[in-house]
Design a protein around this motif. Structure first.
Motif, PDB file in Angstrom:
ATOM      1  N   ILE A 306     -24.661  91.556  38.849  1.00  0.00           N
ATOM      2  CA  ILE A 306     -25.204  90.253  39.278  1.00  0.00           C
ATOM      3  C   ILE A 306     -26.550  90.313  39.605  1.00  0.00           C
ATOM      4  N   LYS A 307     -26.545  91.833  40.009  1.00  0.00           N
ATOM      5  CA  LYS A 307     -28.550  91.625  40.676  1.00  0.00           C
ATOM      6  C   LYS A 307     -29.249  91.645  38.879  1.00  0.00           C
ATOM      7  N   LEU A 308     -28.152  92.373  37.769  1.00  0.00           N
ATOM      8  CA  LEU A 308     -29.504  92.134  36.231  1.00  0.00           C
ATOM      9  C   LEU A 308     -29.155  90.745  36.292  1.00  0.00           C
ATOM     10  N   ALA A 309     -28.003  90.131  36.329  1.00  0.00           N
ATOM     11  CA  ALA A 309     -28.123  88.336  36.710  1.00  0.00           C
ATOM     12  C   ALA A 309     -28.865  87.711  37.722  1.00  0.00           C
ATOM     13  N   PHE A 310     -29.540  87.327  38.510  1.00  0.00           N
ATOM     14  CA  PHE A 310     -30.868  87.296  39.592  1.00  0.00           C
ATOM     15  C   PHE A 310     -32.007  87.778  38.900  1.00  0.00           C
ATOM     16  N   ALA A 311     -31.992  89.073  38.376  1.00  0.00           N
ATOM     17  CA  ALA A 311     -33.392  89.535  37.748  1.00  0.00           C
ATOM     18  C   ALA A 311     -33.291  88.889  36.377  1.00  0.00           C
ATOM     19  N   SER A 312     -32.991  87.774  36.118  1.00  0.00           N
ATOM     20  CA  SER A 312     -33.006  87.136  34.994  1.00  0.00           C
ATOM     21  C   SER A 312     -33.672  85.692  34.948  1.00  0.00           C
ATOM     22  N   PRO A 313     -34.592  85.105  34.846  1.00  0.00           N
ATOM     23  CA  PRO A 313     -35.598  83.537  34.941  1.00  0.00           C
ATOM     24  C   PRO A 313     -34.494  82.637  34.529  1.00  0.00           C
ATOM     25  N   ALA A 314     -33.625  83.207  33.742  1.00  0.00           N
ATOM     26  CA  ALA A 314     -32.827  81.959  32.915  1.00  0.00           C
ATOM     27  C   ALA A 314     -31.921  81.307  33.437  1.00  0.00           C
ATOM     28  N   LEU A 315     -31.300  82.215  34.569  1.00  0.00           N
ATOM     29  CA  LEU A 315     -30.930  81.899  35.406  1.00  0.00           C
ATOM     30  C   LEU A 315     -31.123  80.850  36.677  1.00  0.00           C
ATOM     31  N   ASP A 316     -30.714  79.590  37.022  1.00  0.00           N
ATOM     32  CA  ASP A 316     -31.446  79.043  37.900  1.00  0.00           C
ATOM     33  C   ASP A 316     -31.896  78.832  39.026  1.00  0.00           C
ATOM     34  N   ILE A 317     -32.508  78.707  39.607  1.00  0.00           N
ATOM     35  CA  ILE A 317     -32.962  79.220  41.113  1.00  0.00           C
ATOM     36  C   ILE A 317     -31.985  78.245  42.198  1.00  0.00           C
ATOM     37  N   ILE A 346     -34.205  89.882  45.160  1.00  0.00           N
ATOM     38  CA  ILE A 346     -34.231  89.733  43.707  1.00  0.00           C
ATOM     39  C   ILE A 346     -34.801  88.160  43.645  1.00  0.00           C
ATOM     40  N   THR A 347     -33.953  87.955  44.146  1.00  0.00           N
ATOM     41  CA  THR A 347     -34.627  86.243  44.262  1.00  0.00           C
ATOM     42  C   THR A 347     -35.764  85.340  44.703  1.00  0.00           C
ATOM     43  N   THR A 348     -36.352  85.829  45.251  1.00  0.00           N
ATOM     44  CA  THR A 348     -37.688  86.259  46.491  1.00  0.00           C
ATOM     45  C   THR A 348     -38.612  86.660  45.222  1.00  0.00           C
ATOM     46  N   LYS A 349     -38.122  87.760  44.630  1.00  0.00           N
ATOM     47  CA  LYS A 349     -38.780  88.311  43.729  1.00  0.00           C
ATOM     48  C   LYS A 349     -39.702  87.541  42.064  1.00  0.00           C
ATOM     49  N   VAL A 350     -38.281  87.074  41.322  1.00  0.00           N
ATOM     50  CA  VAL A 350     -38.402  86.023  40.372  1.00  0.00           C
ATOM     51  C   VAL A 350     -39.050  84.989  40.402  1.00  0.00           C
ATOM     52  N   HIS A 351     -38.712  84.340  41.628  1.00  0.00           N
ATOM     53  CA  HIS A 351     -38.979  82.772  41.864  1.00  0.00           C
ATOM     54  C   HIS A 351     -40.181  82.949  43.345  1.00  0.00           C
ATOM     55  N   PRO A 352     -41.069  83.525  43.223  1.00  0.00           N
ATOM     56  CA  PRO A 352     -42.379  83.561  43.990  1.00  0.00           C
ATOM     57  C   PRO A 352     -42.530  82.555  44.650  1.00  0.00           C
ATOM     58  N   LYS A 353     -42.716  81.528  43.922  1.00  0.00           N
ATOM     59  CA  LYS A 353     -43.301  79.872  43.857  1.00  0.00           C
ATOM     60  C   LYS A 353     -41.937  78.645  44.345  1.00  0.00           C
ATOM     61  N   GLU A 354     -41.041  79.416  44.808  1.00  0.00           N
ATOM     62  CA  GLU A 354     -39.756  78.326  44.929  1.00  0.00           C
ATOM     63  C   GLU A 354     -39.712  78.908  46.609  1.00  0.00           C
TER      64      GLU A 354
END
Length: 610
Positions: A306-317, A346-354
């Motif tokens: 699940i961490k690998l999934a969250f690290a992907s920008p392809a998984l919608d915010i 991980i979410t804040t790192k992958v989506h720093p502008k969300e």
């Protein structure tokens, strides 16, 4: 399991006269008016594109009036004129005037299919389903080769939930109109809407015989088999889809999900790994694996996937936020707490502008007891989007919990620039000023906020309680007492009001019997609360009940080392003649820090000063 956007045919077929299948497969028909695509119960605004199309159709339909008509030139011209006018008013969404003109055209030429169709369509748009039904039936009767007239009639029946009749219309359409087999798809969807799964399955198979294998049909048949609890048939359809489309990862993932949801875990893992070979960064495959491993009790591998999934920008915010919210609902739970925090990071790192990424991270940090980190996450969310009042509220609540008056004051001031009409923020701001030893500013904020909270009695009570404290600091005792009385009028058990009101009365030596009643009531409710015991003891002290005060303070001192309580105990002992013990307690109070301004003189002179 996941859905494919191309398969949203069921709903479309129920709402629109020409559903998605028809739009994809039907050849253009110049002599057939287009359909409307809105529920008939409420008229809607037409788009510019729809209006332009209706205008074009008006010309076509006007030409149809001439076909087969046995009218005089004058009547034909009048009929055409009324018809065109009627269409114009449909464009303007003035359905009353539209019907007025169209019915005049109908009076001159009642057997014209185009006029009947247009009247039916207008009645459908205006919500008159009964007339829409009658005129749509007439349109089909007079032009049994026009597919669009059948579609309108089917839509009218569907809008009335008369699915059997709509089904009959589609059946007649396919039978009577040449080259209309593509409406088999609409018919199958209609059967599915009625729960007639066998009929839907048979109809889809008819369509496949006519048009050959179609991925969308296979997917629909798969859903039918699942509803029929025929797992093996559903899986066979899925395997056929994969075989026919080896490059399509979505079919592999759909099959993996089906295996997982039916406890076929090895197959689910096999297909998920197959999908990852085709698309190594596919987050959906990772999510399926995470779920499978979790169900198998392999929490370590589940967390990894699940961490690998969250690290992907392809998984919608939004998907990530939804999953994190599910984690929040399960807290407190030590088994998942760290994973949840890691996923939020991980979410804040992958989506720093969300902003929503930091918002949910703040929720997780706060719930797990990391208040300061939670506040920082909320503040970052605010930097990205400062329009969410609840974020500001969370920030100031944490400021208050952490007893950080400067932060509370700064954040409430900033929030009030954006939300000047939020009474709750004025409350926090007033509290901040009081804590900052600025009671005048505190009163100003509280009084202003109170005016905004007239429709919230509970919040009004909180304002009154704080105003009681603030006015006491300003030595405006009448206003202080009135504020406390108002707070207690709403909630007679308001602990803060009972405690502070009775304590301040004891300090002033006023209404001591009332103070004793209030503080005694509080101690009875909370017999081990050292603050309430100290207040009760001080009221008894002022009433010269020194033994009663001693008992209350000795009980309080079992759970507190507060300098005020210790000093009060020393005062009581002094009044009881135990001066050496009193001196010892005063010295303890001085050492603890926070005693009264008299503590040094008491110790030096070994006398009681009040």
């Amino acid at each position: 399991m996941s859905r494919i956007s191309a398969f949203v045919f069921l709903l479309i077929s129920l709402l629109f006269a020409v559903p998605a299948w028809a739009q994809q497969a039907a050849p253009a028909k110049e002599d057939a008016p287009n359909k409307k695509s809105e529920k008939p119960e409420k008229p809607r605004k037409l788009s510019r594109r729809e209006k332009k199309e209706l205008s074009r159709r008006a010309e076509v339909e006007a030409a149809q009036l001439r076909v087969g008509a046995t009218l005089s030139d004058r009547d034909r011209g009048m009929s055409e004129s009324y018809f065109v006018d009627g269409v114009k008013y449909v464009l303007l969404e003035d359905y009353n005037k539209a019907l007025e003109r169209l019915l005049k055209a109908y009076a001159l030429n009642p057997t014209n299919a185009a006029i009947n169709y247009k009247i039916a369509e207008t009645n459908l748009l205006s919500g008159n389903l009964k007339d829409a039904t009658n005129f749509a039936q007439a349109a089909v009767k007079y032009a049994p080769q026009n597919a669009y007239y059948y579609l309108l009639l089917a839509q009218v029946y569907t809008s009335q939930k008369q699915f059997d009749k709509a089904t009959q219309v589609y059946t007649s359409l396919i039978k009577e109109v040449p080259d209309s087999d593509y409406y088999l798809f609409n018919l199958a969807d209609l059967y599915m809407a009625q729960g007639k799964l066998n009929e839907a399955l048979t109809t889809f198979e008819q369509a496949e015989k006519k048009f050959g294998p179609l991925d969308e049909v296979s997917f629909k048949k798969q859903q039918i088999y699942l509803k029929q609890n025929n797992l093996e048939k559903a899986l066979q359809e899925g395997e056929a889809l994969i075989k026919a489309n080896p490059e399509e990862v979505r079919y592999v993932l759909a099959q993996a999900e089906m295996y997982a949801s039916n406890n076929r875990m090895p197959d689910a893992i096999r297909l998920s790994e197959q999908a990852l070979k085709q698309d190594p960064d596919n987050p959906q495959a990772r999510m399926i694996l995470a779920d499978v491993y979790r169900l198998q009790g392999n929490s370590v591998e589940s967390a990894k996937q699940i961490k690998l999934a969250f690290a992907s920008p392809a998984l919608d915010i939004d998907d990530k936020v939804r999953i994190l919210v599910d984690y929040i609902k399960q807290l407190p739970n030590p088994a998942i707490e760290q994973t949840a925090l890691d996923l939020a990071a991980i979410t804040t790192k992958v989506h720093p502008k969300e902003a929503k990424a930091f918002s949910v991270a703040g929720d997780l940090q706060t719930i797990t007891g990391h208040k300061a980190a939670g506040r920082e996450a909320y503040l970052q969310a605010i930097r990205l989007d400062d329009s969410k009042f609840l974020l500001w509220q969370q920030v100031v609540l944490i400021d208050a919990e952490l007893n950080q008056t400067d932060s509370l004051l700064r954040h409430t001031e900033r929030a009030l620039e954006l939300f000047p009409n939020q009474s709750a923020m004025w409350f926090y701001n007033g509290v901040a000023h009081i804590l900052d030893k600025q009671p005048i500013k505190g009163v100003k904020s509280l009084e202003y906020g109170r005016k905004l909270a007239t429709d919230n009695p509970e919040l009004l009570s909180q304002f009154d309680t704080q105003l009681g404290d603030a006015y006491h600091e300003l030595k405006e005792y009448a206003k202080s007492d009135a504020a406390y009385e108002a707070a207690l009028g709403f909630d007679a058990n308001n602990a803060q009001a009972l405690n502070n009101y009775s304590y301040y009365l004891s300090l002033r030596g006023e209404k001591l019997d009332k103070a004793k009643e209030m503080s005694g009531k509080l101690v009875k409710q909370f017999p081990d609360n050292d603050t309430y015991l100290d207040t009760y003891a001080w009221v008894l002290y002022k009433l010269k009940d020194y033994q009663g005060a001693r008992q209350a303070l000795e009980k309080a001192l079992k759970t507190t080392t507060d300098a005020t309580v210790i000093e009060h105990y020393g005062d009581v002992l002094f009044q009881l003649g135990e001066k050496e013990k009193a001196l010892t307690q005063w010295q303890r109070a001085q050492k603890a820090g926070g005693a009264s301004a008299f503590i040094v003189r008491k110790i030096k002179d070994q006398k009681l000063y009040e």
